[in-house]
Design an enzyme around this catalytic site. Structure first.
Site, PDB file in Angstrom:
ATOM      1  N   GLY A  49       0.802  -1.220   0.000  1.00 42.98           N
ATOM      2  CA  GLY A  49       0.000   0.000   0.000  1.00 42.98           C
ATOM      3  C   GLY A  49       0.830   1.263   0.000  1.00 42.98           C
ATOM      4  CG  HIS A  50       4.034   3.774   2.168  1.00 43.52           C
ATOM      5  ND1 HIS A  50       5.312   4.179   1.849  1.00 43.52           N
ATOM      6  CD2 HIS A  50       3.492   4.811   2.852  1.00 43.52           C
ATOM      7  CE1 HIS A  50       5.540   5.395   2.331  1.00 43.52           C
ATOM      8  NE2 HIS A  50       4.457   5.799   2.941  1.00 43.52           N
ATOM      9  CG  PHE A  51       2.867   5.210  -2.177  1.00 43.93           C
ATOM     10  CD1 PHE A  51       1.728   5.697  -1.525  1.00 43.93           C
ATOM     11  CD2 PHE A  51       4.110   5.726  -1.824  1.00 43.93           C
ATOM     12  CE1 PHE A  51       1.844   6.706  -0.576  1.00 43.93           C
ATOM     13  CE2 PHE A  51       4.215   6.721  -0.860  1.00 43.93           C
ATOM     14  CZ  PHE A  51       3.091   7.213  -0.231  1.00 43.93           C
ATOM     15  CB  VAL A  56       8.727   4.863  -0.763  1.00 44.17           C
ATOM     16  CG1 VAL A  56       9.737   5.665   0.051  1.00 44.17           C
ATOM     17  CG2 VAL A  56       8.789   5.277  -2.218  1.00 44.17           C
TER      18      VAL A  56
END
Lengths: 145, 78
Positions: A49-51, A56
């Protein structure tokens, strides 16, 4: 002191998957210096989810890795529960993020104390990936027995 | 003497994130300025670093106002 592998780290730290943020301790001088390694891989759950299009490592997790490395300052090989007997509470964090951390990076976190008393500590922490500093700053935490 | 008080006032102001004018000599760190014990340690460490002195842990309890802090620092300054 000899490097600590993940089994030894788990004897000292209460954190577990998915928030055990150091893989190895490569240098340890009690109350003086800790150098810890965190290998960052694409399999880390947060990269989903990041991203999604651009993985990252979240900065707060670099701070968490610094905090866990800091706890190892109190590790003593002779006394297995030297670290676990106490609780550690982060009080303040002043960290500057200098470069992004991507899957494949190996974080090297170096912690040195600024001031250590029986009930609290202030430490300097520097995280590097390759030859670049990715984050550095100061963490203050209290130690409760 | 006045200089040290001002320097220490600025150190405290930065750590508690207040305007230096609020750090009067008598203002109580915990009651009046909302400080916690870790901020007190940060102040101790910042003073040690600035003046290159070492203040023993027992003195931490005596850091309760600017006036008291200056008095403690003066014990270790030449």
């Amino acid at each position: 002191m000899n490097p600590l592998n993940i089994e030894e780290i788990q004897k000292a730290l209460p954190q577990r998957y998915p928030i055990l943020m150091i893989d190895r301790v490569v240098e340890l001088e009690r109350n003086k210096k800790v150098v810890a390694i965190k290998n960052v891989t694409i399999n880390e759950s947060y990269f989903g989810g990041h991203f999604p299009e651009e993985p990252v490592m979240p900065g707060v997790l670099i701070i968490e890795a610094m905090a866990q490395a800091s706890i190892m300052l109190f590790y003593s090989a002779e006394k297995e529960n030297s670290v676990k007997e106490q609780s550690y509470y982060l009080g303040s964090v002043k960290v500057r993020f200098l470069n992004p951390v991507f899957p494949g990076d190996q974080l090297k976190i170096t912690v040195t104390p600024v001031k250590v008393i029986s009930s609290a500590a202030i430490v300097n922490a520097v995280a590097e990936a390759g030859n670049k500093e990715v984050a550095k700053g100061e963490l203050t935490f209290s130690v409760k027995g | 003497m006045q200089d040290i008080e001002n320097e220490i006032r600025n150190i405290i102001a930065e750590i508690v994130e207040k305007d230096p004018s609020q750090i009067t000599p008598e203002a109580k760190f915990f009651e009046d300025l909302g400080m916690d014990s870790m901020m007190a340690l940060e102040i101790l460490a910042a003073i040690e670093k600035k003046y290159k002195i070492s203040i023993p842990e027992e003195k931490l309890m005596q850091l309760t106002s600017l006036k008291d802090t200056v008095a403690v620092a003066n014990q270790y300054l030449k």
